[in-house]
Design an enzyme around this catalytic site. Structure first.
Site, mmCIF file in Angstrom:
data_model
loop_
_atom_site.group_PDB
_atom_site.id
_atom_site.type_symbol
_atom_site.label_atom_id
_atom_site.label_comp_id
_atom_site.label_asym_id
_atom_site.label_seq_id
_atom_site.Cartn_x
_atom_site.Cartn_y
_atom_site.Cartn_z
ATOM 1 N N CYS A 207 97.031 104.455 92.478
ATOM 2 C CA CYS A 207 96.388 104.123 91.194
ATOM 3 C C CYS A 207 95.185 105.008 90.878
ATOM 4 O O CYS A 207 94.718 105.039 89.742
ATOM 5 C CB CYS A 207 95.936 102.671 91.197
ATOM 6 S SG CYS A 207 97.314 101.541 91.154
HETATM 7 C C1 COA Z 1 98.508 89.559 91.509
HETATM 8 C C2 COA Z 1 97.573 88.553 90.911
HETATM 9 C C3 COA Z 1 97.676 88.566 89.395
HETATM 10 C C4 COA Z 1 97.974 87.154 91.387
HETATM 11 O O1 COA Z 1 97.050 86.201 90.947
HETATM 12 P P1 COA Z 1 96.446 85.124 91.986
HETATM 13 O O2 COA Z 1 95.585 84.233 91.212
HETATM 14 O O3 COA Z 1 95.841 85.873 93.125
HETATM 15 O O4 COA Z 1 97.747 84.344 92.391
HETATM 16 P P2 COA Z 1 98.370 84.073 93.842
HETATM 17 O O5 COA Z 1 99.292 85.196 94.207
HETATM 18 O O6 COA Z 1 97.300 83.679 94.810
HETATM 19 O O7 COA Z 1 99.231 82.792 93.490
HETATM 20 C C5 COA Z 1 98.643 81.549 93.059
HETATM 21 C C6 COA Z 1 99.744 80.506 92.944
HETATM 22 O O8 COA Z 1 100.619 80.835 91.857
HETATM 23 C C7 COA Z 1 101.954 81.002 92.327
HETATM 24 N N1 COA Z 1 102.593 82.106 91.602
HETATM 25 C C8 COA Z 1 102.630 83.409 91.945
HETATM 26 N N2 COA Z 1 103.336 84.096 91.039
HETATM 27 C C9 COA Z 1 103.755 83.217 90.115
HETATM 28 C C10 COA Z 1 104.529 83.338 88.943
HETATM 29 N N3 COA Z 1 105.008 84.518 88.551
HETATM 30 N N4 COA Z 1 104.762 82.241 88.212
HETATM 31 C C11 COA Z 1 104.280 81.025 88.597
HETATM 32 N N5 COA Z 1 103.535 80.858 89.710
HETATM 33 C C12 COA Z 1 103.275 81.943 90.456
HETATM 34 C C13 COA Z 1 101.806 81.328 93.803
HETATM 35 O O9 COA Z 1 102.974 80.986 94.515
HETATM 36 C C14 COA Z 1 100.627 80.470 94.203
HETATM 37 O O10 COA Z 1 101.048 79.142 94.362
HETATM 38 P P3 COA Z 1 100.389 78.193 95.502
HETATM 39 O O11 COA Z 1 98.944 78.104 95.097
HETATM 40 O O12 COA Z 1 101.160 76.949 95.367
HETATM 41 O O13 COA Z 1 100.580 78.957 96.780
HETATM 42 C C15 COA Z 1 96.113 88.851 91.318
HETATM 43 O O14 COA Z 1 95.922 88.508 92.682
HETATM 44 C C16 COA Z 1 95.712 90.279 91.133
HETATM 45 O O15 COA Z 1 95.852 90.849 90.065
HETATM 46 N N6 COA Z 1 95.116 90.897 92.169
HETATM 47 C C17 COA Z 1 94.642 92.251 92.121
HETATM 48 C C18 COA Z 1 95.801 93.151 92.233
HETATM 49 C C19 COA Z 1 95.454 94.610 92.093
HETATM 50 O O16 COA Z 1 94.456 95.007 91.583
HETATM 51 N N7 COA Z 1 96.328 95.399 92.572
HETATM 52 C C20 COA Z 1 96.235 96.784 92.456
HETATM 53 C C21 COA Z 1 97.630 97.206 92.317
HETATM 54 S S1 COA Z 1 97.705 98.834 91.774
#
Ligand code: COA
Length: 371
Positions: A156
């Site tokens: 990225c």
């Molecule tokens: C990826 C991201 C959006 C996920 O958001 P989050 O709030 O961390 O969500 P989590 O993965 O912890 O999941 C939270 C809950 O939602 C659920 N969930 C995950 N994806 C889901 C979806 N598509 N639909 C519904 N629920 C979902 C999970 O299973 C989890 O459930 P639980 O609490 O029962 O275990 C976020 O972590 C993020 O953007 N992080 C930074 C990523 C980044 O910068 N990456 C660089 C890549 S280049």
């Protein structure tokens, strides 16, 4: 020494769009199909069912509303779940080259230049379509550029690391005019069958022209300085590599051969790293009134945190433009889309900072001043 400047930027945006609702509908159809196929194993407790995805979750967790892709038919087909791109002959331009040339042409037009004015092409992106010859050299040929070209990959952060490399060469005089181009086909490395990440990425290409400020034909941004940093982490990883054939299992569709991340950890670890990086870069330059932040576009809350920390207050509308609601995460291209679309109104003398961050971990910042 010469003063490097950004004199043009351009964005290629694929026509095809997938909204969150469309994406979730197809993912849920895939989940139902998998669960029906594996009903016995699920009933016996040998396998977990594939859970449904939700548009509300996607928007709330990330701020993403839609993404542009090169091919939505394959991505949305529950029997395929990845883009379907035509196999091209070796005598045809590659897909990355085609989208890169479009973005470069727009950037060159803004700079008032022709392809033949360029003597360095850096293709900086998270994935390359092939091992060699370098995609950048094909882009150089199709632009009619001179000099030399090479590929680089810092995930990225590829765009800002590429800008640093180009700016340093322009500064030293080893090249006169460079173009850094970021064709990102993120749909190709995203695991669309994984609910936790299937909504994250989109496709795009961006390009930035960097030349001596004294050569600029129109408005420009002086590149005051650049700063890059890396710190190893496995929290964003993709194990696809050229040695896959040599591995004992010989499989090339393993889950770890697409994008994988521990999103929560990335969020927690990268926000402080990036905020500290940007603040120390600004402090080193004695800049206390940065007027615009063009941040990497992965997550809206992440950007809100970083913006607040760097500006010391909640940024006003427009001071930290987000484009991820329309494009999703486009890897290295995100901060350059934001720069390209939201920089015209900056006033002479005002400072802005482009900052990208991600896998590696890596973070790159480019401090610019409107001329
Ligand atoms: C990826 C991201 C959006 C996920 O958001 P989050 O709030 O961390 O969500 P989590 O993965 O912890 O999941 C939270 C809950 O939602 C659920 N969930 C995950 N994806 C889901 C979806 N598509 N639909 C519904 N629920 C979902 C999970 O299973 C989890 O459930 P639980 O609490 O029962 O275990 C976020 O972590 C993020 O953007 N992080 C930074 C990523 C980044 O910068 N990456 C660089 C890549 S280049």
């Amino acid at each position: 020494m010469f003063q490097p400047a950004i004199t043009g930027s351009g964005v290629f945006t694929p026509d095809q769009v997938i909204t969150n609702d469309e994406l979730v509908e197809s993912f849920n159809a895939y989940a139902d199909k998998m669960n029906a196929q594996n009903a016995d194993a699920i009933a016996a407790g040998d396998m977990d069912p594939v859970p449904h995805s939700s548009s509300e979750f996607i928007f709330k967790a990330s701020g993403i509303e839609q993404r542009h892709v090169l091919d939505k038919s394959g991505v949305l087909d529950p029997d395929v779940m990845h883009p379907l791109l035509r196999q091209r002959g070796d005598d045809e331009p590659g897909v990355m080259t085609e989208m890169a040339v479009d973005a470069c042409t727009k950037a060159l037009t803004q700079a008032g230049l022709e392809g033949s004015d360029i003597d360095l092409v850096i293709c900086a992106a998270s994935n390359m379509e092939r091992a060699y010859p370098a995609v950048a050299i094909e882009i150089q040929q199709d632009l009619g550029a001179q000099g030399f070209a090479f590929d680089m990959n810092v995930a990225c952060s590829s765009a800002t690391f590429g800008i640093q490399a180009a700016a340093d060469m322009v500064r030293s005089g080893s090249v006169r005019r460079a173009i850094v181009v970021n064709p990102e086909i993120c749909s190709g490395h995203l695991e669309w069958r994984d609910r936790d990440c299937h909504f994250i990425f989109g496709d795009v290409a961006t390009a930035t022209v960097i030349e001596r400020s004294e050569d600029a034909k129109g408005d420009y941004f002086e590149i005051i300085s650049t700063r890059c940093a890396t710190k190893f982490s496995n929290n964003i990883r993709n194990n696809l590599g050229f040695l896959r054939r040599s591995r004992p299992d010989g499989v090339d569709d393993r889950r770890d051969m697409q994008f994988m991340q521990n999103g929560r950890k990335v969020f927690k670890e990268v926000v402080p790293m990036v905020s500290a990086h940007m603040l120390s870069h600004l402090e080193a330059e004695g800049v206390s009134d940065v007027r615009r932040l063009w941040l990497h576009q992965a997550n809206k809350s992440m950007n809100d945190f970083i913006g607040k920390k760097v500006m010391g207050r909640t940024p006003e509308t427009g001071e930290q433009p987000n484009i991820l609601q329309d494009y999703a995460n486009t890897s290295s291209a995100g901060s350059i889309i934001a720069f390209s679309k939201f920089s015209d109104d900056l006033q002479p003398g005002e400072y802005g900072m482009i900052c990208s961050f991600g896998a590696g971990y890596s973070v790159g910042s480019v401090l610019v001043r409107r001329h």
